[in-house]
Design a protein around this motif. Structure first.
Motif: not given
Ligand SMILES: Cc1cc2nc3c(=O)[nH]c(=O)nc-3n(C[C@H](O)[C@H](O)[C@H](O)COP(=O)(O)OP(=O)(O)OC[C@H]3O[C@@H](n4cnc5c(N)ncnc54)[C@H](O)[C@@H]3O)c2cc1C
Length: 276
Positions: A29-31, A34-38, A110-112, A123-125
């Motif tokens: 799994r890619i991380m 980690g804001q959703s994966l965690g 969190g990343t786009i 998700a907003d994006w």
């Molecule tokens: C308390 C809380 C509140 C939140 N509220 C909002 C909100 O109001 N609006 C909103 O839009 N989001 C919200 N989020 C989500 C947040 O924006 C996260 O940043 C986003 O969903 C996941 O981004 P990440 O980079 O952390 O991805 P990760 O958690 O690292 O990964 C998420 C998933 O995507 C996959 N992945 C990640 N990067 C890649 C890549 N480059 N290529 C292929 N697969 C990939 C992973 O394998 C995993 O399945 C919230 C999160 C939390 C914890």
């Protein structure tokens, strides 16, 4: 609950990450942030054998121009965008939307690309990039392909990502200065995921509009003709056809009357903003 045990790799390049992904036979799994994966790991909703952490890859934090488009790396964080570390080709839309995602602690990590890959309907994006007509670049050991965000998102938590592929970049089309954008969402408390959201892009010079209704448990509703305004882009607020919006939501499976009312009200707010 805590995550089941897993191996962890922090590759130094995209190609090394792709090799790890290809060799894991579906067990990785890619991380990114980690804001959703965690949370998913901690709840044991996913139990990968290997986590490939791409957060530190400089190749995924690049910012390039391609004609009028801006191509930004998948690992730019919401905070990078909020703080203006990418050029503003969307008349402030990208900065504003990123500032409204969750809390600063989440935005710092969190990343786009992670947000799009996770494909949470709320998700907003997902809603915003669909409205902007943005694209997503997918890279695998076999090469790369570009899709519109609207094609990439295939359902709730479902994307067009194939095994062995990474989201590597997002393509943002430059908005003309005359473009107007409206955005609204309804959250139970500030910083929480929305249960209704809408984005409205009006490009008067091209007599073009794109309306996106998000947070509906499936792909967003996209209306890219002026039917919601009776076929014209003048007097948006007055012409807004609430009944048509309600029917579109019904057709998309939003069967609860109160939920549809909230979605239509949120859309009306986004339209009022674009019309102002
Ligand atoms: C308390 C809380 C509140 C939140 N509220 C909002 C909100 O109001 N609006 C909103 O839009 N989001 C919200 N989020 C989500 C947040 O924006 C996260 O940043 C986003 O969903 C996941 O981004 P990440 O980079 O952390 O991805 P990760 O958690 O690292 O990964 C998420 C998933 O995507 C996959 N992945 C990640 N990067 C890649 C890549 N480059 N290529 C292929 N697969 C990939 C992973 O394998 C995993 O399945 C919230 C999160 C939390 C914890």
């Amino acid at each position: 609950m805590k995550a089941a045990s897993f191996a962890y790799e922090r590759p130094h390049s995209v190609s090394a990450a792709l090799d790890l992904l290809a060799n894991a036979n579906g067990g990785a799994r890619i991380m990114a942030g980690g804001q959703s994966l965690g949370p998913m790991l901690n709840l044991r909703l996913v139990q990968p054998q290997l986590i490939i952490d791409i957060a530190g890859l400089a190749e995924l934090r690049t910012v390039d121009r391609d004609g009028a488009d801006l191509v930004i790396g998948a690992c730019l964080t919401h905070a990078d965008i909020e703080d203006g570390r990418i050029p503003d080709v969307t008349n402030g839309v990208m900065r504003r939307i990123s500032a409204g995602i969750a809390y600063r602690a989440v935005r710092n990590r969190g990343t786009i690309g992670g947000s799009l890959s996770h494909a949470d309907p709320a998700a907003d994006w997902v809603t915003t990039l669909t409205a902007l007509g943005a694209g997503v670049r997918l890279t695998s050991a076999a090469g790369r392909r570009d899709l519109a965000v609207a094609e990439f998102i295939q359902g709730a938590l479902q994307t067009a990502l194939r095994p062995g592929e990474l989201v590597t970049a997002i393509r943002l089309p430059a908005l003309p200065p005359t473009a107007r954008f409206g955005y609204a969402k309804a959250c139970r408390k500030p910083g929480e995921f929305a249960h209704a959201m809408a984005a409205v892009l009006i490009e008067p010079d091209k007599s073009r509009s794109r309306i996106v209704i998000g947070a509906i448990d499936r792909t967003p509703i996209v209306v890219d003709d002026s039917s919601l305004f009776g076929g014209t882009l003048t007097n948006l607020k007055q012409q807004f056809d609430r009944d048509l919006a309600d029917r579109l939501l019904m057709r998309a499976g939003v069967t609860d009357t109160a939920d549809r009312h909230i979605h239509v009200t949120v859309l009306a707010r986004a339209i009022a903003e674009a019309a102002a």
